[in-house]
Design an enzyme around this catalytic site. Structure first.
Site, PDB file in Angstrom:
ATOM      1  N   ASP A 424       0.873  -1.164   0.000  1.00  0.00           N
ATOM      2  CA  ASP A 424       0.000   0.000   0.000  1.00  0.00           C
ATOM      3  C   ASP A 424       0.918   1.225   0.000  1.00  0.00           C
ATOM      4  O   ASP A 424       2.095   1.109   0.358  1.00  0.00           O
ATOM      5  CB  ASP A 424      -0.892  -0.023   1.246  1.00  0.00           C
ATOM      6  CG  ASP A 424      -1.701   1.245   1.388  1.00  0.00           C
ATOM      7  OD1 ASP A 424      -2.376   1.624   0.412  1.00  0.00           O
ATOM      8  OD2 ASP A 424      -1.654   1.869   2.467  1.00  0.00           O
ATOM      9  N   ASP A 631      -6.917  -1.843   3.848  1.00  0.00           N
ATOM     10  CA  ASP A 631      -6.003  -2.904   3.396  1.00  0.00           C
ATOM     11  C   ASP A 631      -6.367  -4.268   3.969  1.00  0.00           C
ATOM     12  O   ASP A 631      -5.802  -5.282   3.564  1.00  0.00           O
ATOM     13  CB  ASP A 631      -4.558  -2.576   3.806  1.00  0.00           C
ATOM     14  CG  ASP A 631      -4.055  -1.264   3.215  1.00  0.00           C
ATOM     15  OD1 ASP A 631      -4.309  -1.042   2.018  1.00  0.00           O
ATOM     16  OD2 ASP A 631      -3.443  -0.472   3.943  1.00  0.00           O
TER      17      ASP A 631
END
Length: 751
Positions: A424, A631
């Protein structure tokens, strides 16, 4: 035609969820699934060991009592989830292993004292008194679980423990009461007690880790507000979220968490949607814009019309994805379970052949029994049971000292084979908060003038962009004039009077509302926006006209060690990728700066998880690194989820590995310690089986008496544990690089 009509008459299956109690391992899961699938009408059954729940697709007419009875027949307990308390499953008790250790230490003392030349032995009755409560009290769980496995026609580690310790204990009792000429015979109570105690310790560690994996789901559920303020018939009332219906108008005050998915019916504000998109900046919202339940309203009052409730909300879907992805099983443990299922009947067969072979050849049943028991003693699965947990304990301990918290044995076992690492962006490779990257003056002003005036407007603002401006002003040591009559413009910016001039600072929407032409700054703004920068415009209003004084551009800042992290992964032969909810320009700028191989931008949580699934389907072993709630699905869907401790609790709970420092270089260290640990696991299993492969035939041939068999069993355990403890020497590379100045100052991503 008739068959088609017949199929229409069949009731459509519904999804039922049961809470299952009593499962301890992957073979338990298989037995519960097998029992449920035998029930007529059940189309599918999937058991999640992490949540201890079974999801069954069956006709609605099928009574739950039938499913519960099928599970009970397999040796477990089942109840509808609705009837189970949310916090029913508690942390496993630690005291059985502690009590076992207290009772076992005196039994082991004579063996330990012999190493320093002291010959001392406990009395037989004292040994019996110490070993019996361990064997039949603490060890009762192994008898129960072993009996379930035997009754189901399979073998597991519990059955091996029960058989091996029973053989050692039973032989000791027999030798106690056998008449001897003088002295005391050698007894094997310490062997049975030590095996049970050590296996109990391993079981406790496994159960605790399994309990922790369910914390991610509880943390996600905690994000959903329990009460919402609803406008009904013109009256504001507080109602439980469960009672909200589609079309209800929800009132959201500044600072409140939004309770439902919906569209804004009235009001403007900024909404923190990092929950879903990972974007660090609050997003401007107005009438008609969509908001997501669980996100936080910042500065304006909103009225939201409900469009999704219950299981259909975005947050509920994320919870289901995390719950589903956590049902995986550790690969090594599956192999050990399969081997154990074959190993048990083989050992029993060899022991029986040994007994009858010697009895038939010599007619001496005592010698035949001793040789048969020697087979069972040397086959006692102490080393086999210790090979995996001791290596995992040593590896996780060494990793923890270097700032890598490994909570999931499956993650530790899988990380060694990782071929793709997906990052990420925000908070993982970048610092997660904006920095001022450019100031472009206009209207005859200087860059310092624009910065001073912008800082004056934002003096009382808590917005992340205001903090970035304040940092820049402090760095340049500029004097900031006072601002009067400051007022927020929800969703657009703010306005105030500074040095007698009416000023406004805000988004491009504010610029267009005021009818201001960007003029020569338009091209520069377009270029900055292409690179993912956030633009704020400084405007002076006078009478009915407005004048552009300049623009400020904001961007995220790379972590000092991000480049080194990517370079080290490349040296390990691992492909890198970027999965982010941020815009493409910002994502590409980060990828260029760090040398990342693949970029996927503007992706939602479900998209991240889908991309990870595609890579896995293509044969890649994927590690996902993130720090946000958004996430969580990808962290759970990946082979290995790695979270930054500087991020959200949900990300850490969904991941099997947490980096206690926000240093991305620790990702390569986590993979390295996994490779070393996995190597130790394989070595431990090799030696555990090697002792059996060599020792069982020797015992069957009468070349090993039970004393030597017990010593060989102890030696196998010592060698396996000692080899695993070599992992404590591991130090990692990230800490060394930091100590030697490997990290550099943070870098701002310039266009």
């Amino acid at each position: 035609m008739n068959s088609a009509l017949a199929s229409l008459d069949k009731p459509l299956p519904v999804e039922l969820t049961l809470q299952i109690d009593g499962m301890t391992c992957a073979s338990c899961v298989a037995r519960v699934e097998k029992a449920l699938l035998k029930v007529p009408g059940v189309a599918s059954a999937s058991v999640n060991l992490a949540t201890e729940r079974a999801t069954v697709r069956a006709p609605a007419s099928l009574p739950l009592s039938v499913l519960e009875a099928a599970v009970a027949k397999a040796g477990y307990a089942a109840a509808p989830v609705e009837a189970s308390a949310p916090d029913k499953r508690r942390l496993p008790a630690w005291w059985p292993a502690a009590v076992g250790a207290i009772l076992t230490l005196p039994l082991l003392a004579p063996m330990l004292l012999q190493l320093v030349g002291i010959d001392w032995m406990l009395g037989a009755w004292v040994q019996l008194a110490l070993a019996t409560p361990i064997q039949f009290g603490l060890g009762a769980r192994f008898y129960r679980a072993g009996w379930k496995a035997a009754r189901a026609g399979s073998g597991n580690m519990d059955l091996l423990v029960a058989l091996g310790t029973s053989a050692a204990y039973g032989l000791s009792v027999y030798l106690m009461f056998r008449p001897v000429g003088h002295g005391m015979p050698h007894l094997y109570f310490e062997a049975s007690a030590a095996v049970i105690t050590l296996v109990l310790l391993g079981k406790w560690l496994e159960a605790r880790a399994r309990r922790q994996t369910a914390d991610a789901i509880r943390a996600l559920n905690a994000l959903r507000p329990s009460i919402a303020r609803v406008l009904r018939s013109g009256i504001e009332i507080d109602v439980p979220v469960e009672q909200i219906v589609l079309g209800d108008l929800i009132l959201v005050r500044p600072g409140d968490r939004i309770a439902v998915d919906g569209d804004i019916a009235n009001g403007r504000s900024h909404v923190d949607e990092s929950l879903i998109t990972g974007e660090s900046l609050p997003v401007a919202k107005g009438v008609g814009d969509r908001v997501i339940g669980g996100s936080i309203n910042a500065d304006g009052a909103l009225t939201v019309r409900t469009t999704a409730i219950g299981a259909e909300t975005t947050l509920a879907r994320i919870i289901r994805m995390v719950e589903s992805a956590q049902a995986g099983k550790a690969p090594i443990q599956r192999i050990v379970d399969r081997v154990s299922a074959v190993f048990v009947p083989v050992v029993l067969g060899v022991a029986l052949l040994t007994f009858f072979g010697w009895f038939g050849a010599t007619g001496d049943w005592e010698r035949a029994l001793i040789n048969a028991v020697a087979v069972l003693v040397i086959a006692c699965p102490c080393a086999l049971g210790l090979a995996t947990p001791t290596a995992i304990m040593a590896g996780t301990g060494a990793a923890a000292r270097r700032g890598i918290l490994i909570k999931d044995a499956q993650a530790l076992e899988l990380a060694h084979a990782v071929t793709t690492v997906a990052f990420d962006k925000t908070g993982t490779l970048t610092l997660g908060h904006p920095a001022l990257v450019a100031v472009e003056p206009g209207g005859g002003r200087t860059a310092d003038d624009v910065l001073r005036l912008a800082a004056a407007l934002q003096t009382r603002s808590a917005h992340p962009l205001a903090a970035a401006v304040a940092d820049a002003v402090r760095a340049r040591q500029l004097a900031v004039p006072p601002a009067l009559d400051a007022k927020a413009l929800p969703g657009r910016g703010l306005e105030a009077t500074v040095l007698g001039e009416a000023l406004a600072l805000g988004s491009s929407r504010l610029l267009h509302e005021l009818g201001v032409d960007a003029g020569p700054l338009a091209a520069q703004a377009e270029s900055l926006e292409r690179d993912g920068r956030t633009i704020s415009w400084l405007i002076r209003t006078r009478g009915g006209s407005a004048e552009l004084l300049g623009l400020l551009a904001f961007g995220d800042t790379l972590k000092p060690s991000a480049r080194q992290a990517v370079d080290r992964l490349r040296q390990l032969g691992i492909r890198t990728a970027l999965l982010t909810g941020d815009n493409r320009g910002s994502a590409r700028a980060v990828a260029r700066a760090l040398g990342i191989d693949d970029v996927h931008a503007e992706v939602l949580p479900a998209d991240k998880a889908a991309i990870v699934a595609q890579w896995r389907a293509a044969g890649q072993v994927v590690a996902m690194i993130g720090d946000g709630i958004n996430d969580a699905p990808a962290l759970a869907a990946a082979d290995v989820g790695i979270a930054m401790a500087t991020g959200t609790d949900v990300a850490m709970e969904a991941a099997g590995i947490t980096l206690m420092r926000g240093d991305p270089r620790l990702v390569a260290d986590a993979i390295d310690v996994s490779r070393r640990t996995y190597s130790k696991i394989k070595q431990g299993l090799f030696w555990a089986f090697a002792y059996n492969v060599l020792g069982i035939p020797l015992a069957a041939m009468g070349l090993l008496n039970p004393v030597i068999a017990g010593a060989a069993m102890a030696l196998s355990s010592v060698s396996v544990v000692s080899n695993a403890l070599l992992l404590r020497r591991w130090r990692g590379a990230a800490g060394t690089q930091a100590a030697t100045g490997g990290a550099t100052a943070p870098r701002t991503l310039n266009a």
